[in-house]
Enzyme design. Structure first.
Site, PDB file in Angstrom:
ATOM      1  N   ARG A  28      -6.565   2.978  -1.758  1.00 14.81           N
ATOM      2  CA  ARG A  28      -6.258   4.268  -1.130  1.00 14.81           C
ATOM      3  C   ARG A  28      -7.531   4.977  -0.673  1.00 14.81           C
ATOM      4  NH1 ARG A  28      -2.114   2.666  -4.275  1.00 14.81           N
ATOM      5  NH2 ARG A  28      -0.034   3.614  -4.120  1.00 14.81           N
ATOM      6  N   GLY A  95      -0.002  -6.882  -1.630  1.00 17.08           N
ATOM      7  CA  GLY A  95       1.207  -6.148  -1.251  1.00 17.08           C
ATOM      8  C   GLY A  95       0.886  -4.697  -0.928  1.00 17.08           C
ATOM      9  N   ARG A 123       7.407 -11.811  -0.071  1.00 17.76           N
ATOM     10  CA  ARG A 123       7.691 -10.480  -0.651  1.00 17.76           C
ATOM     11  C   ARG A 123       8.438  -9.592   0.348  1.00 17.76           C
ATOM     12  NH1 ARG A 123       2.488  -8.584  -3.914  1.00 17.76           N
ATOM     13  NH2 ARG A 123       3.971  -7.049  -4.692  1.00 17.76           N
ATOM     14  N   GLN A 170       4.505   1.971  -3.546  1.00 16.97           N
ATOM     15  CA  GLN A 170       4.058   1.447  -2.247  1.00 16.97           C
ATOM     16  C   GLN A 170       4.932   1.985  -1.127  1.00 16.97           C
ATOM     17  OE1 GLN A 170       3.898  -2.822  -2.729  1.00 16.97           O
ATOM     18  NE2 GLN A 170       2.017  -2.716  -3.935  1.00 16.97           N
ATOM     19  N   ASP A 316       3.170  -3.288 -14.002  1.00 15.61           N
ATOM     20  CA  ASP A 316       2.220  -4.400 -13.878  1.00 15.61           C
ATOM     21  C   ASP A 316       1.724  -4.896 -15.237  1.00 15.61           C
ATOM     22  OD1 ASP A 316       2.545  -4.137 -11.158  1.00 15.61           O
ATOM     23  OD2 ASP A 316       0.772  -2.882 -10.900  1.00 15.61           O
ATOM     24  N   LYS A 343       7.172  -9.451  -7.271  1.00 16.70           N
ATOM     25  CA  LYS A 343       5.718  -9.249  -7.337  1.00 16.70           C
ATOM     26  C   LYS A 343       5.035 -10.522  -6.802  1.00 16.70           C
ATOM     27  CE  LYS A 343       6.148  -5.141  -9.090  1.00 16.70           C
ATOM     28  NZ  LYS A 343       5.862  -3.965  -8.252  1.00 16.70           N
TER      29      LYS A 343
END
Ligand code: SPQ
Length: 430
Positions: A28, A95, A123, A170, A316, A343
């Protein structure tokens, strides 16, 4: 490739390590630095492969970015400064890169094509492309926009109100990037609160965003200004050593500079529920992201139930929590975690198959897994299947296995933690 022999039957861990920068925040920082006006200086950036893919993509969009180790400087020229890329944007295994970038590219008046590796090609992307099309974006991909390669023809966007069908930071972040460029207001409603690094960063770059529980509002047409960002250590990376400290015998280790954003600290709640012996020293640094040092010691653990709103706060960490559960007395049940199936690998299957191979008592369910402890891990040959988090979990599993453990596709670990084995070796006290 020949599988790598991992260190097994480790007698103890001691010492301290500085946890590398947070992957989500590092991505980011490059994205916001690229769309802001002026210079952004990032320290403790994570130079993992995923974040380097983000840098490479923004360079292709004409942004000047210098990176040396964990220091990054970005010279942004505002959203309008991004230029049509001459070639394909390759996100590698990331991703986060592809999904968040779609939100930025959706509003840019040019054509871009996004691809990634074999894992990215599997994905799901319509979770982002469908809401972005409500803003007016034109995005096409294989199987009706579900899979890469994706082609984005950006243009003017109009703000929308959108209720997310899945809890995903996301998707939320992609829509916030689109909202920053759209006319009017964008309102996003999350089913469960997810990591809020994007919201915090909008404020850090001088923008405005309003978050009220699970509802987030942002107005279009804001100008963001370059700033200084110090990235805290990644709690998702620290999680492997938190688990190691708790389950390797005769251990006491300190993890320095761990990010403690409450939307990410689910693992600490689970460690507490399981009876782990750890303490936290928070820093008082006035930063946008809280951080602190964590000391953990070998602990007697008990099984627990992990479900509901806790899941996005530790999504995660589930592979390493599954390993912890193999060393806890009784049963651990993980529910409401279907998202694990989409994932880097299907993490329900990879965790269950690889840990079973080592001797764990673990069963897959539709939305998670059930683990029975305490079990003896004998050793064997296992694979990361190209998934960094599975690779690291197996390296910690090896440390408590009695026999030899060989790992295939060890190199996947450099996606998020290039210095993982150096850190592990530095803590092994025998
Ligand atoms: O970037 P990528 O590949 O999706 O990375 C993972 C990971 O394990 O490192 C997921 F596989 O983290 C995601 C996380 O699961 C990073 C992320 C973010 O930075 O916003 C949010 C989560 O994904 P999601 O789909 O729940 O929004």
């Amino acid at each position: 490739m020949i599988p790598a022999k991992l260190k097994s039957n480790v007698k103890g861990l001691s010492g301290e390590i500085a946890i590398p920068g947070d992957k989500s925040i590092s991505h980011r920082s490059v994205m916001f630095g690229s769309i802001a006006k002026g210079k952004t200086a990032v320290t403790n950036f994570l130079p993992g492969e995923d974040c380097l893919s983000t840098i490479a993509c923004f360079r292709k969009l004409g942004v000047t970015i210098e990176q040396e180790g964990n220091k990054v400087t970005i010279i942004g020229q505002g959203m309008d400064g991004l230029q049509e890329p001459a070639g394909i944007l390759d996100v590698g295994n990331s991703g986060t890169t592809i999904r968040l970038m779609m939100g930025i590219l959706a509003g840019r008046p040019f054509h871009s094509v996004l691809v990634g590796d074999e894992s990215i090609a599997k994905r799901p992307m319509t979770r982002v492309t469908t809401p972005l099309s409500l803003f007016g974006a034109k995005i096409h991909g294989r199987k009706n926009g579900e899979f890469t390669p994706l082609s984005v023809i950006g243009g003017p966007l109009s703000g929308v109100t959108y209720e997310l069908p899945v809890a995903s930071a996301q998707v939320k972040s992609a829509l916030l990037f689109a909202g920053l460029q759209a006319s009017g207001e964008t309102v996003i409603i999350e089913p469960v609160k997810t990591r809020d690094h994007t919201e915090r960063m909008i404020t850090q770059f001088g923008g405005e965003v309003a978050a009220d529980g699970q509802t987030i509002r942002v107005k279009g047409g804001q100008t963001l200004t370059g700033t200084e960002i110090h990235v805290p250590g990644d709690i998702s990376s620290a999680a492997f050593f938190l688990a190691a400290g708790a389950i390797v015998p005769n251990s006491e280790i300190t993890l320095k500079n761990v990010g403690l954003n409450p939307t990410r600290t689910g693992i600490l709640e689970v460690l507490k529920q399981m009876g782990a012996d750890f303490s936290i020293e928070p820093y008082e640094n006035g930063s946008a992201e809280p951080a602190g040092d964590i000391t953990i010691r070998t602990s007697k653990l008990k099984g627990t139930v992990i479900e509901g709103a806790l899941i996005p706060r530790l999504i995660d960490e589930i592979p390493i929590i599954a390993l912890l559960a193999t060393q806890a007395e009784g049963e651990t049940v993980i529910k409401d975690a279907e998202e694990l199936k989409v994932k880097e690998t299907n993490r329900i299957d990879t965790v269950v198959n690889e840990l079973s191979e080592l001797g764990a008592m673990i069963t897959a369910t539709e939305d998670g897994m059930v683990i029975r402890g305490k079990s003896f891990l004998a050793g064997g040959t296992v694979s990361s299947h190209g998934d960094h988090r599975i690779g690291m979990m197996l390296a910690i599993a090896a440390a408590i296995s009695k026999g030899e453990v060989h790992l295939q596709q060890k190199e996947a670990i450099s996606v998020s933690y290039p210095s993982f084995f150096d850190h592990l070796d530095s803590l092994i006290s025998d």
